[in-house]
Write an enzyme that holds these catalytic residues in place. Sequence first.
Site, PDB file in Angstrom:
ATOM      1  N   ASN A 101     -86.512 -33.140 -65.235  1.00 33.97           N
ATOM      2  CA  ASN A 101     -85.227 -32.551 -65.606  1.00 33.97           C
ATOM      3  C   ASN A 101     -85.485 -31.166 -66.192  1.00 33.97           C
ATOM      4  O   ASN A 101     -85.991 -31.058 -67.315  1.00 33.97           O
ATOM      5  CB  ASN A 101     -84.513 -33.442 -66.632  1.00 33.97           C
ATOM      6  CG  ASN A 101     -83.191 -32.856 -67.087  1.00 33.97           C
ATOM      7  OD1 ASN A 101     -82.746 -31.817 -66.601  1.00 33.97           O
ATOM      8  ND2 ASN A 101     -82.537 -33.511 -68.029  1.00 33.97           N
ATOM      9  N   GLY A 158     -88.441 -35.500 -69.332  1.00 31.27           N
ATOM     10  CA  GLY A 158     -87.161 -35.129 -69.930  1.00 31.27           C
ATOM     11  C   GLY A 158     -86.933 -35.920 -71.198  1.00 31.27           C
ATOM     12  O   GLY A 158     -87.886 -36.397 -71.824  1.00 31.27           O
ATOM     13  N   ASP A 160     -84.223 -38.848 -73.445  1.00 31.49           N
ATOM     14  CA  ASP A 160     -83.769 -40.227 -73.292  1.00 31.49           C
ATOM     15  C   ASP A 160     -82.775 -40.374 -72.153  1.00 31.49           C
ATOM     16  O   ASP A 160     -82.734 -41.409 -71.476  1.00 31.49           O
ATOM     17  CB  ASP A 160     -83.138 -40.710 -74.602  1.00 31.49           C
ATOM     18  CG  ASP A 160     -84.165 -40.831 -75.725  1.00 31.49           C
ATOM     19  OD1 ASP A 160     -85.365 -40.961 -75.419  1.00 31.49           O
ATOM     20  OD2 ASP A 160     -83.761 -40.798 -76.899  1.00 31.49           O
ATOM     21  N   ARG A 267     -71.909 -28.778 -76.477  1.00 33.32           N
ATOM     22  CA  ARG A 267     -73.230 -28.711 -75.858  1.00 33.32           C
ATOM     23  C   ARG A 267     -73.796 -27.293 -75.895  1.00 33.32           C
ATOM     24  O   ARG A 267     -75.019 -27.101 -75.829  1.00 33.32           O
ATOM     25  CB  ARG A 267     -73.167 -29.222 -74.419  1.00 33.32           C
ATOM     26  CG  ARG A 267     -72.740 -30.678 -74.297  1.00 33.32           C
ATOM     27  CD  ARG A 267     -72.923 -31.200 -72.893  1.00 33.32           C
ATOM     28  NE  ARG A 267     -74.327 -31.377 -72.572  1.00 33.32           N
ATOM     29  CZ  ARG A 267     -75.036 -32.474 -72.817  1.00 33.32           C
ATOM     30  NH1 ARG A 267     -74.457 -33.509 -73.400  1.00 33.32           N
ATOM     31  NH2 ARG A 267     -76.300 -32.549 -72.487  1.00 33.32           N
TER      32      ARG A 267
END
Length: 507
Positions: A101, A158, A160, A267
Site C-alpha cells: 500500500n 502497510g 492494519d 484524513r
Amino acid sequence: MRMRQNPQFDRKNCFVPTSEIIAVEETELNKKQRNIGKWQKMAKPHAFTVYYVKKARNHRWRCSDVTFWCVDEHLCNQWIQALKELLEMQSKPKQLLVYINPYGGKRQGKSIYEQKVAPLFSLASISTDVVITEHANHAKDNLFEVNINKYDGVVCVGGDGMFSEVMHGLIGRMQKDSGIDQNNPKAPLVQCNIRIGIIPAGSTDCICYSTVGISDPVTSALHIIVGDCQPLDVSSVHHNNTFLKYSVSLLGYGFYGDILKDSEKKRWMGPMRYDYSGLKTFLSHHYYEGTISFQPAKHTVGSPQDKDSCRTGCYICKKSEQQLSQQYKECGLKHEEDEEEWKVIKGKFLAINAVNMSCACPRSPKGLSPAAHLADGSADLILVRKCSRFDFLRYLVRHTNQDDQFDFSFVDVYRVKSFQFTSKLSEDNESNVTDIGKKRFGQFCRDHPACCCNIASSTWNCDGETLDSSAIQVRVHCQFVKLFARGIEENSKDEAAYSQSSIEQLL
C-alpha cells in the site's frame, strides 16, 4: 552438528538454531583477511558465511553473519551442503505474494519494502510477486483471481487496514472455493491455512505490535524468512443474516467508534487526526443505551484479569484450543450455540470493546486487555458504563501505565466466544426515527448541557473501519488464520549479553 570459528580470529564459540539461519553462502576471502596470522602461510583458505537472526532488546531482530574458514576445500563444501540440506527441511517460504500500500501511514510503504525487506528476501532466496495497490480493496479483489496455491504465503506492506484487506481476501477466497455462505452466521467456516506476513508501514500497526512485540519492518521480514507460524483468532460480524466484516483486533462501540467516525472526516490531518478526534470525543462524553447478550467462553483456561499475558508457545492458547475441540466433538457447533446459556446486560455505556488480542501499541504497551490471548478461541468483552468524565479519564490513563485498568466499579470484563448487541435506538425501531432523535437529543442535552450534538447511536469501529449497523452478532473462530510470527517472546535478562557475545543453540 557444531563448527567453531578459527580461534586465531575469534575466541568465542558461536551456536545458532537451524530454524533461525537465513542463508548459507560460499565466501571469497579478501586479501586483507588472507594476510592475517597463520593464513599467510596457506595457499587459499576456504570459507562460507552463515547469515542468521540476531536478537536485540525489545523484541528487535537483525540479520547478522559469521564466517567459517578451513584449509580443506572438500570439508568446506561438505559443511555448505549439509547446512543447505538442513535449511531445505525447514518450513520456510520460497514463493511469496506481496501487496504494497503506497498511501498508508506516512506513504513510506514502497520505500520500506524496497530498501529494508526486498534485500533480505533476496538473500534468503525467496521469490516474490509484488503488487502495488492502486485503490481500496485492490488486494482483496486480486486474491479472488490469482492462483493462490503457488504461494507459500501472502505479505502485506502497510498498516492494519492493509492487513484487514488481505485477510478478507484470503478468507473470502477460501469460503468461495469451499462453497460456504459467509452470510450465514452459523456456517462452519473453512480455516485459512495460507500464512500472512505483515511488514508494518502504517500509523499504529497494532496487529504487528501485538503479535511480534515491535513494529519494525526488518524484524517482521525476518519472522517471515524463518517461516514462523502463529495462529490467530478471528471474529465474524453479522447483521440480520448479512455478513459485515471480520475482526482480529478491536470491535469498539461508543468512545472508539466515535473517534473513528470523526477522524474519517479529517484524513487530511494525517495521523494527527486521531489525537484531535480522541480529545474531541473525550470532551463530548457521549453515552449510549443498549443491550449486550453473550456466551461465556467456558472452554478457556485463563481470565481477562489473571495478568497471564499471551507469549510464544502460550499454554493457555494450546489448552483452550484442545478443550474447545473436545466440546465440538461431544456437542457439535449447532447444539452448543442453541443450548448454551446467554447472559444479558442492559445499560448505558461510554464504551463497549471486544478484543481478540491485547491491542497493544507503542502508546499503550499493555493494550486494551493485557491478558487477551491470540489463539484461545475467545474475545475479551469490556463494558465501560456511564460514569463521570474524571473517572473515564482515570480509566483511559491506565492504558498507558502498569495499574489495573479493570479495577473500577464502572468497568466489567468478560471472556466470551460470541455476543450480540442491540442499541436502544434499534429496540425502539417501531417509533418514528425523527421522534427518537428528538427524544435522545432532549435527554442528552439535559445530561450534558454544554453539548450541541444530537447523536442517537454510535458507530462500531471494526479494526479501524466503520460498520453500517449498530446491531450486530459476533462469533469467535478459534485459530482461523495464521501469521508469519511466533507471538511475543519473553524478555531475557541476558538479552544484551546474548546479542553481543554469542549465538545460542546448536548449529
